[in-house]
Design a protein around this motif. Structure first.
Motif, PDB file in Angstrom:
ATOM      1  N   GLN A 414       0.784  -1.221  -0.076  1.00 50.38           N
ATOM      2  CA  GLN A 414       0.028   0.000   0.133  1.00 50.38           C
ATOM      3  C   GLN A 414       0.888   1.289  -0.053  1.00 50.38           C
ATOM      4  OE1 GLN A 414      -2.447   0.890   3.436  1.00 50.38           O
ATOM      5  NE2 GLN A 414      -4.185   1.411   2.323  1.00 50.38           N
ATOM      6  N   LEU A 415       0.715   2.027  -0.948  1.00 48.14           N
ATOM      7  CA  LEU A 415       1.647   3.151  -1.246  1.00 48.14           C
ATOM      8  C   LEU A 415       0.570   4.677  -1.417  1.00 48.14           C
ATOM      9  CD1 LEU A 415       3.926   1.875  -3.826  1.00 48.14           C
ATOM     10  CD2 LEU A 415       4.572   1.839  -1.153  1.00 48.14           C
ATOM     11  N   ARG A 416       1.241   5.587  -1.292  1.00 48.20           N
ATOM     12  CA  ARG A 416       0.433   6.954  -1.590  1.00 48.20           C
ATOM     13  C   ARG A 416       0.882   7.330  -3.051  1.00 48.20           C
ATOM     14  NH1 ARG A 416       2.118   9.775   3.879  1.00 48.20           N
ATOM     15  NH2 ARG A 416       3.726   8.441   3.699  1.00 48.20           N
ATOM     16  N   PHE A 417      -0.131   7.803  -3.662  1.00 46.43           N
ATOM     17  CA  PHE A 417      -0.103   8.429  -5.077  1.00 46.43           C
ATOM     18  C   PHE A 417      -0.457   9.503  -5.481  1.00 46.43           C
ATOM     19  CE2 PHE A 417      -1.859   8.299  -9.314  1.00 46.43           C
ATOM     20  CZ  PHE A 417      -0.851   8.049 -10.160  1.00 46.43           C
ATOM     21  N   LEU A 418       0.066  10.323  -6.278  1.00 47.14           N
ATOM     22  CA  LEU A 418      -0.177  11.715  -6.490  1.00 47.14           C
ATOM     23  C   LEU A 418       0.183  11.889  -8.143  1.00 47.14           C
ATOM     24  CD1 LEU A 418      -1.065  14.578  -6.004  1.00 47.14           C
ATOM     25  CD2 LEU A 418       1.581  15.200  -5.560  1.00 47.14           C
ATOM     26  N   LYS A 419      -0.769  12.300  -8.686  1.00 42.46           N
ATOM     27  CA  LYS A 419      -0.614  12.850 -10.149  1.00 42.46           C
ATOM     28  C   LYS A 419      -0.916  14.277 -10.366  1.00 42.46           C
ATOM     29  CE  LYS A 419      -1.486  11.353 -14.789  1.00 42.46           C
ATOM     30  NZ  LYS A 419      -1.881  10.539 -15.988  1.00 42.46           N
ATOM     31  N   ALA A 427      -3.728  16.116  -2.783  1.00 42.80           N
ATOM     32  CA  ALA A 427      -3.049  15.517  -1.814  1.00 42.80           C
ATOM     33  C   ALA A 427      -2.822  13.989  -2.245  1.00 42.80           C
ATOM     34  CB  ALA A 427      -3.743  15.662  -0.446  1.00 42.80           C
ATOM     35  N   TYR A 428      -1.740  13.327  -1.512  1.00 42.98           N
ATOM     36  CA  TYR A 428      -1.556  11.942  -1.975  1.00 42.98           C
ATOM     37  C   TYR A 428      -2.623  11.331  -1.597  1.00 42.98           C
ATOM     38  CZ  TYR A 428       3.286  12.757  -2.864  1.00 42.98           C
ATOM     39  OH  TYR A 428       4.717  13.090  -3.509  1.00 42.98           O
ATOM     40  N   LYS A 429      -3.091  10.172  -2.398  1.00 37.19           N
ATOM     41  CA  LYS A 429      -4.122   9.362  -1.908  1.00 37.19           C
ATOM     42  C   LYS A 429      -3.383   7.872  -1.588  1.00 37.19           C
ATOM     43  CE  LYS A 429      -8.153  11.526  -3.518  1.00 37.19           C
ATOM     44  NZ  LYS A 429      -9.406  11.647  -4.638  1.00 37.19           N
ATOM     45  N   LYS A 430      -4.040   7.030  -0.834  1.00 35.18           N
ATOM     46  CA  LYS A 430      -3.625   5.676  -0.514  1.00 35.18           C
ATOM     47  C   LYS A 430      -4.195   4.635  -1.822  1.00 35.18           C
ATOM     48  CE  LYS A 430      -2.253   5.698   4.209  1.00 35.18           C
ATOM     49  NZ  LYS A 430      -2.379   5.149   5.667  1.00 35.18           N
ATOM     50  N   MET A 442      -2.332  -0.497 -10.199  1.00 36.78           N
ATOM     51  CA  MET A 442      -2.897   0.500  -8.956  1.00 36.78           C
ATOM     52  C   MET A 442      -4.296   0.065  -8.978  1.00 36.78           C
ATOM     53  SD  MET A 442      -2.553   4.367  -8.273  1.00 36.78           S
ATOM     54  CE  MET A 442      -3.761   4.986  -9.248  1.00 36.78           C
ATOM     55  N   TYR A 443      -4.755  -0.202  -7.545  1.00 37.28           N
ATOM     56  CA  TYR A 443      -5.929  -0.714  -7.154  1.00 37.28           C
ATOM     57  C   TYR A 443      -6.672   0.075  -6.095  1.00 37.28           C
ATOM     58  CZ  TYR A 443      -4.443  -4.620  -9.746  1.00 37.28           C
ATOM     59  OH  TYR A 443      -4.034  -5.752 -10.878  1.00 37.28           O
ATOM     60  N   LYS A 444      -7.889   0.142  -5.998  1.00 34.88           N
ATOM     61  CA  LYS A 444      -8.265   1.120  -4.751  1.00 34.88           C
ATOM     62  C   LYS A 444      -8.327   0.082  -3.572  1.00 34.88           C
ATOM     63  CE  LYS A 444     -11.271   4.518  -7.112  1.00 34.88           C
ATOM     64  NZ  LYS A 444     -12.539   4.990  -7.362  1.00 34.88           N
ATOM     65  N   THR A 445      -8.725  -1.094  -3.712  1.00 37.09           N
ATOM     66  CA  THR A 445      -8.654  -1.966  -2.209  1.00 37.09           C
ATOM     67  C   THR A 445      -7.748  -3.082  -2.630  1.00 37.09           C
ATOM     68  OG1 THR A 445     -10.277  -3.358  -3.356  1.00 37.09           O
ATOM     69  CG2 THR A 445     -10.989  -1.210  -2.396  1.00 37.09           C
ATOM     70  N   ARG A 446      -7.437  -3.574  -1.161  1.00 37.19           N
ATOM     71  CA  ARG A 446      -6.534  -4.827  -1.216  1.00 37.19           C
ATOM     72  C   ARG A 446      -7.097  -6.044  -2.066  1.00 37.19           C
ATOM     73  NH1 ARG A 446      -5.282  -8.863   2.372  1.00 37.19           N
ATOM     74  NH2 ARG A 446      -2.911  -9.511   2.480  1.00 37.19           N
TER      75      ARG A 446
END
Length: 714
Positions: A414-419, A427-430, A442-446
């Protein structure tokens, strides 16, 4: 008919030859079918002076060429009755500035190609792999203010001496053709140099000066040359004292600070465009240094030109390692390459350890990668090929938590992402990420990640630009990705929680950008190298050395932009950083410095100001060991990347000075504004040449192949 003892009407004529050693001119009766060797033989017989003339050759000042092919006739060389030739030594005195800023007076062959001259100089100095170095002319402040084409041309003094024979320093840099051109393709390779049809025009003038001086003193003993010491220092001339038998040890260790005169001549670029203009001074490797305006007692800088240091071995390369370390040090102190404040303090601490260890006896030992030393960064394509072969033969489970050799290694986190988007603050989102087969998902949920459904984004990492954005004191561990797209390079940022997570993902992204998966054997090494690099930047609460016991001149350790803090505070922080490296030996400290330098984002990228075809604005072109990059002139942001492994051909139209590089995805055409296009051509061809080096101990330097790839077409 006979007149004045000469046969008139037989096609003969008087050839004027000026003998530089004697400062006298002689006339020889010749015909057009006389060979160059015959002219020299008759001249020596006419002089009737008993001395060794074997190092002499004919130089044609007006055409700015050597007549070294002794079997060629005067007619074949284009020499006619109006020509004035010089009979002059091929080996002349040259003042060479080493990467550690010391000057050395040497005898250098002015008649051979610059590449060969560098090879011979490196042999004398004990530097292995001379193909990584070259000569460049010293720059002046004006060179950073103008592009190559816009440099104000100097008014040369065309006055001759009282005999009217000595030529002026022409300051020529002939780059519109080369004596030996590219005549084919690399055997068993996809690279080939396509032909163009240039014409050899007159010598073009370069804005790069070659300051001359005559303060060098020489002592000759048989065929050997002694390095002499001159106590009188001038602005352009320094000499280094060499005692008998101490040359090797002297070059393997440099003074803590250079002479003030040498440091004053260093130029500090203030922008990317000025950094690009610093590459105007490189000599053409396919021409002799004499053909490029260099005269006896002039100064040239010997520098590492190609940033692929092959087989660095402390056992054999003490001199080479020291000079690479010194070049890296001055690049950082001169702000030619950027680094963060934490990184600067780390470099300062390593420099302090080098200076402290230089006065201590050293033991011969091999570098231990597990003893606080940065692990080597495997960037060599040959190394990668050998590692992949080893993996194929032995199998590898690196990067995988499974013992099943059929499984595909992957990372999951799980990482934080920003475009970033223009005019918006986001802001960064997980998100949940996984990386496998060179792709980042990249996925929204585990659950989505585990079941490989509802993928939000899929990025092919191969060909991406991967840049670190790390500040340890702020707990900031960010990976900047620039992904190729139809519109150019698309930016995105991935933020990690800590250094361990960062090292895993940074190593993964770097290898994937080069086309290597997590199964590559270099993954663990790359990951450990990143961790070691971060650990070296950590501050210790208590320095190992009492600050009051040292008198550190911080300007010798820290780049000017970080000198805002007080001397006492900077000294304290350098000593705190030094605690991490206080146990390193001299060679270990230098190797750590070099490897940390290689991990900087801007390392090994040579910049040029260019203008692409059908584009009005100026842009940057960056040339690295495995790719070229189109970059923004002001910010340095990557707009497009082309990798050499997709390159099919590269050539120059010498008439209009445009360079074309053919890739699988299309062709690019551009003109170079900050240097001659031959310099760019040589950097690309040079890196291709360096990638052909093998680990075969019996391998000899293939000069013919080097010129085939870098020389252009004649």
């Amino acid at each position: 008919m006979i007149a004045n003892g000469q046969v008139v009407g037989d096609g003969s004529w008087d050839l004027r030859v000026f003998v530089t050693d004697l400062q006298t001119e002689r006339q020889i009766r010749v015909k057009g079918d006389v060979h160059i060797g015959g002219v020299m033989l008759r001249l020596v017989e006419d002089l009737e002076i008993s001395m060794d003339w074997s190092d002499h050759a004919l130089w044609w000042p007006k055409q700015n060429i050597w007549l070294t092919r002794t079997r060629s006739t005067l007619d074949q060389c284009g020499v006619h009755a109006d020509a004035l030739l010089h009979f002059t030594p091929m080996h002349k005195n040259l003042r060479v500035q080493l990467p550690d800023l010391r000057y050395l007076d040497m005898k250098v062959d002015f008649s051979v190609k610059t590449f060969s001259a560098v090879v011979h100089v490196c042999k004398e100095l004990g530097i292995r792999h001379p193909e990584e170095l070259s000569f460049c002319k010293p720059l002046e402040p004006n060179h950073l203010k103008y592009n190559y084409k816009d440099m104000p041309k100097k008014k040369h003094d065309h006055e001759t001496n009282k005999n009217g024979h000595l030529p002026p320093d022409t300051n020529t840099f002939i780059a519109n053709s080369s004596p030996v051109g590219s005549t084919g393709s690399l055997e068993n390779s996809q690279f080939l140099c396509a032909p163009v049809t240039p014409s050899r025009g007159p010598a073009s003038s370069t804005p790069v000066s070659t300051p001359g001086n005559n303060t060098g003193t020489w002592k000759k003993n048989g065929h050997s040359t002694e390095f002499s010491y001159s106590p009188n220092l001038t602005n352009n001339s320094l000499s280094v004292e060499y005692l008998n038998g101490t040359l090797d040890s002297s070059l393997a260790s440099s003074p803590p600070t250079p002479a003030p005169e040498a440091r004053k001549q260093l130029l500090r670029p203030k922008s990317l465009i000025e950094k690009a203009r610093m590459n105007v001074g490189w000599l053409d490797s396919s021409l002799s240094i004499m053909e490029q305006g260099v005269r006896e007692h002039d100064t040239l800088c010997l520098r590492f030109k190609f940033y692929v240091f092959y087989d660095l071995n402390p056992k054999y390369d003490a001199i080479r390692i020291n000079q690479i370390y010194e070049q890296a040090k001055w690049q950082l102190l001169n702000e030619e390459i950027d680094c963060t404040e934490e990184e600067m303090l780390m470099f300062a601490s390593l420099q302090l350890q080098v200076n402290r260890q230089a006065s201590q006896p050293q033991q011969n030992h091999q570098i231990d990668g597990n003893n606080g030393i940065l692990s080597p960064v495997i960037d060599d394509d040959i190394d990668a090929a050998l590692n992949n072969l080893q993996n194929t033969l032995e199998g590898s489970t690196i990067g995988s938590h499974s013992n099943d050799i059929t499984s595909v290694p992957e990372l999951k986190d799980q990482l934080r992402f920003l475009k970033p988007k223009r005019f918006t603050l986001k802001a960064y989102k997980k998100y949940w990420f996984t990386c496998r087969d060179l792709h980042l998902y990249m996925y929204k949920t585990r659950e989505d990640m585990l079941h490989n459904i509802n993928c939000v984004m899929n990025v092919n990492l191969k060909g991406c630009e991967v840049t670190p954005d790390v500040h340890i004191s702020q707990n900031k561990y960010v990976i900047k990705l620039e992904v190729p797209s139809a519109e150019g390079m698309s930016e995105m940022y991935i933020r990690c929680d800590d250094e361990t997570q960062y090292s895993r993902w940074m190593a993964c992204c770097r290898l994937a950008a080069k086309g290597r998966s997590l199964a590559d054997s270099s993954y663990e090494t790359e990951k450990q190298t990143i961790l070691d690099f971060l650990n070296l930047q950590r501050r210790s609460e208590q320095p190992a050395i009492n600050p009051s016991s040292l008198d550190i001149q911080v300007q010798d350790y820290v780049a000017p932009k970080y000198l805002r803090k007080s001397k006492g505070k900077l000294t304290q922080r350098i000593l705190e950083a030094h605690t991490n490296v206080k146990d390193l030996s001299l060679i270990d400290a230098k190797m750590n410095y070099i490897k940390a330098w290689q991990l900087l984002p801007d390392y090994g990228i040579t910049l040029f100001v260019v203008k692409f075809m059908d584009c009005k604005k100026e842009e940057l072109l960056g040339v690295a060991y495995n790719r070229i990059m189109k970059m923004d002139l002001n910010s340095g942001d990557h707009q497009k990347t082309w990798r050499f492994n997709t390159m099919k051909a590269w050539n120059i139209n010498w008439e209009i000075k445009h360079m074309m590089v053919q890739f699988e995805e299309g062709n690019i055409v551009f003109s170079c504004l900050s240097a001659d296009c031959k310099v760019v051509h040589e950097f690309i061809g040079g890196y291709i040449f360096l990638s052909t080096r093998s680990k075969d101990a019996s391998q000899t330097l293939n000069e013919e192949l080097f010129h085939k790839l870098t020389g252009g077409w004649s």
